[in-house]
Design a protein around this motif. Sequence first.
Motif, PDB file in Angstrom:
ATOM      1  N   THR A 182       0.822  -1.205   0.000  1.00 46.31           N
ATOM      2  CA  THR A 182       0.000   0.000   0.000  1.00 46.31           C
ATOM      3  C   THR A 182       0.856   1.255   0.000  1.00 46.31           C
ATOM      4  O   THR A 182       0.505   2.250  -0.648  1.00 46.31           O
ATOM      5  CB  THR A 182      -0.918   0.007   1.246  1.00 46.31           C
ATOM      6  N   TYR A 183       1.983   1.218   0.699  1.00 46.87           N
ATOM      7  CA  TYR A 183       2.804   2.416   0.892  1.00 46.87           C
ATOM      8  C   TYR A 183       4.261   2.207   0.470  1.00 46.87           C
ATOM      9  O   TYR A 183       5.181   2.386   1.264  1.00 46.87           O
ATOM     10  CB  TYR A 183       2.768   2.840   2.360  1.00 46.87           C
ATOM     11  N   PRO A 184       4.525   1.848  -0.779  1.00 49.59           N
ATOM     12  CA  PRO A 184       5.918   1.600  -1.183  1.00 49.59           C
ATOM     13  C   PRO A 184       6.800   2.843  -1.106  1.00 49.59           C
ATOM     14  O   PRO A 184       7.970   2.765  -0.732  1.00 49.59           O
ATOM     15  CB  PRO A 184       5.775   1.095  -2.627  1.00 49.59           C
ATOM     16  N   ARG A 185       6.233   4.012  -1.437  1.00 47.31           N
ATOM     17  CA  ARG A 185       7.054   5.232  -1.412  1.00 47.31           C
ATOM     18  C   ARG A 185       7.273   5.709   0.027  1.00 47.31           C
ATOM     19  O   ARG A 185       8.343   6.241   0.351  1.00 47.31           O
ATOM     20  CB  ARG A 185       6.393   6.326  -2.239  1.00 47.31           C
ATOM     21  N   THR A 186       6.278   5.509   0.864  1.00 45.72           N
ATOM     22  CA  THR A 186       6.456   5.857   2.274  1.00 45.72           C
ATOM     23  C   THR A 186       7.508   4.956   2.905  1.00 45.72           C
ATOM     24  O   THR A 186       8.342   5.419   3.707  1.00 45.72           O
ATOM     25  CB  THR A 186       5.123   5.717   3.030  1.00 45.72           C
TER      26      THR A 186
ATOM     27  N   SER B  25       5.994  13.248   5.227  1.00 44.51           N
ATOM     28  CA  SER B  25       5.742  11.805   5.265  1.00 44.51           C
ATOM     29  C   SER B  25       4.264  11.524   5.459  1.00 44.51           C
ATOM     30  O   SER B  25       3.701  10.621   4.830  1.00 44.51           O
ATOM     31  CB  SER B  25       6.552  11.149   6.389  1.00 44.51           C
ATOM     32  N   SER B  26       3.615  12.287   6.327  1.00 47.93           N
ATOM     33  CA  SER B  26       2.176  12.103   6.552  1.00 47.93           C
ATOM     34  C   SER B  26       1.390  12.421   5.287  1.00 47.93           C
ATOM     35  O   SER B  26       0.431  11.720   4.951  1.00 47.93           O
ATOM     36  CB  SER B  26       1.711  12.993   7.710  1.00 47.93           C
ATOM     37  N   ASP B  27       1.786  13.473   4.571  1.00 50.82           N
ATOM     38  CA  ASP B  27       1.133  13.794   3.296  1.00 50.82           C
ATOM     39  C   ASP B  27       1.322  12.662   2.292  1.00 50.82           C
ATOM     40  O   ASP B  27       0.391  12.293   1.567  1.00 50.82           O
ATOM     41  CB  ASP B  27       1.704  15.091   2.713  1.00 50.82           C
ATOM     42  N   LEU B  28       2.538  12.125   2.243  1.00 50.13           N
ATOM     43  CA  LEU B  28       2.840  11.055   1.295  1.00 50.13           C
ATOM     44  C   LEU B  28       1.966   9.829   1.554  1.00 50.13           C
ATOM     45  O   LEU B  28       1.457   9.202   0.618  1.00 50.13           O
ATOM     46  CB  LEU B  28       4.324  10.684   1.386  1.00 50.13           C
ATOM     47  N   VAL B  29       1.767   9.493   2.818  1.00 51.48           N
ATOM     48  CA  VAL B  29       0.892   8.372   3.169  1.00 51.48           C
ATOM     49  C   VAL B  29      -0.520   8.616   2.648  1.00 51.48           C
ATOM     50  O   VAL B  29      -1.151   7.730   2.050  1.00 51.48           O
ATOM     51  CB  VAL B  29       0.866   8.164   4.697  1.00 51.48           C
ATOM     52  N   GLN B  30      -1.026   9.826   2.872  1.00 58.87           N
ATOM     53  CA  GLN B  30      -2.383  10.144   2.420  1.00 58.87           C
ATOM     54  C   GLN B  30      -2.496  10.048   0.903  1.00 58.87           C
ATOM     55  O   GLN B  30      -3.502   9.556   0.364  1.00 58.87           O
ATOM     56  CB  GLN B  30      -2.754  11.566   2.878  1.00 58.87           C
TER      57      GLN B  30
END
Length: 254
Positions: free
Chosen positions: A61-65, A116-121
């Motif tokens: 779900t979060y490869p970039r995070t 990081s929080s923005d990236l997750v969203q």
Amino acid sequence: MPDASAYRLDEGQALFLGTLQNGPAHCPDDLFSTSASRTINGLKAHANTISHARLVALEDTYPRTMQRLDRLFGAGYFNTVCRDFIERGAVRARAMMHIGADFGAYLAERSHDPASSDLVQIEYAWLESYHAADAEPLRIAHIAGLSEPALLALPLAVHPSVRRIMLHAPLAEELPELAHSTEAAIITVRPEADVLFHPWSREQAHIFAALQMADAKNADMGNLLAQAAEYVGEDKVQPLVLSFLNAGVFRRPV
């Protein structure tokens, strides 16, 4: 398998689910027909398999995070955070597809950087857009021949794949396709086969949010033009509306 003679099927299933979610200590002694030691060994093996699957689901779900957190805090950091996250009772009860629904809020609680929080969203919004229902987007060609009254009365419905994320920091470098964006919001949308990112200004995001709220009240092109004129001025209405149509954020009326 649960001992069918001890419990009704629905009772056994409920107790089994509670055991999977809360651990062997919540397993009644007579739930299974095998010995206690064999039951616990089986549950441990099953728990390890499920735990691993949850971790893999979060990585997918979060490869970039994962890339960002491991770069900032050291290899394996993302995995450590995920292990803590999936120990939450509400998370253990979720389907795999929705395992990371509030992972962004969890990171924010741990005082991670806003980027990081923005990236997750953004990554979760991408996933939601990908799995959203298909719908033909409203394009400029669909309205080109309409009279002014027909255009103003044209009903507008938000495309089911649209997700909007308001940003709290400059975008993470793990989003190179948006590297030069300084806008206030990102939307994800899948008007055709692919999920697309679009940087939006605060005005675009505000107008679109207002239109989303009006969607259930039969929003139309007249509403959009009025909102746009109020927030950006008459001279910027046309490019703003065109930006919405080019992004495919409305579905074509049926």
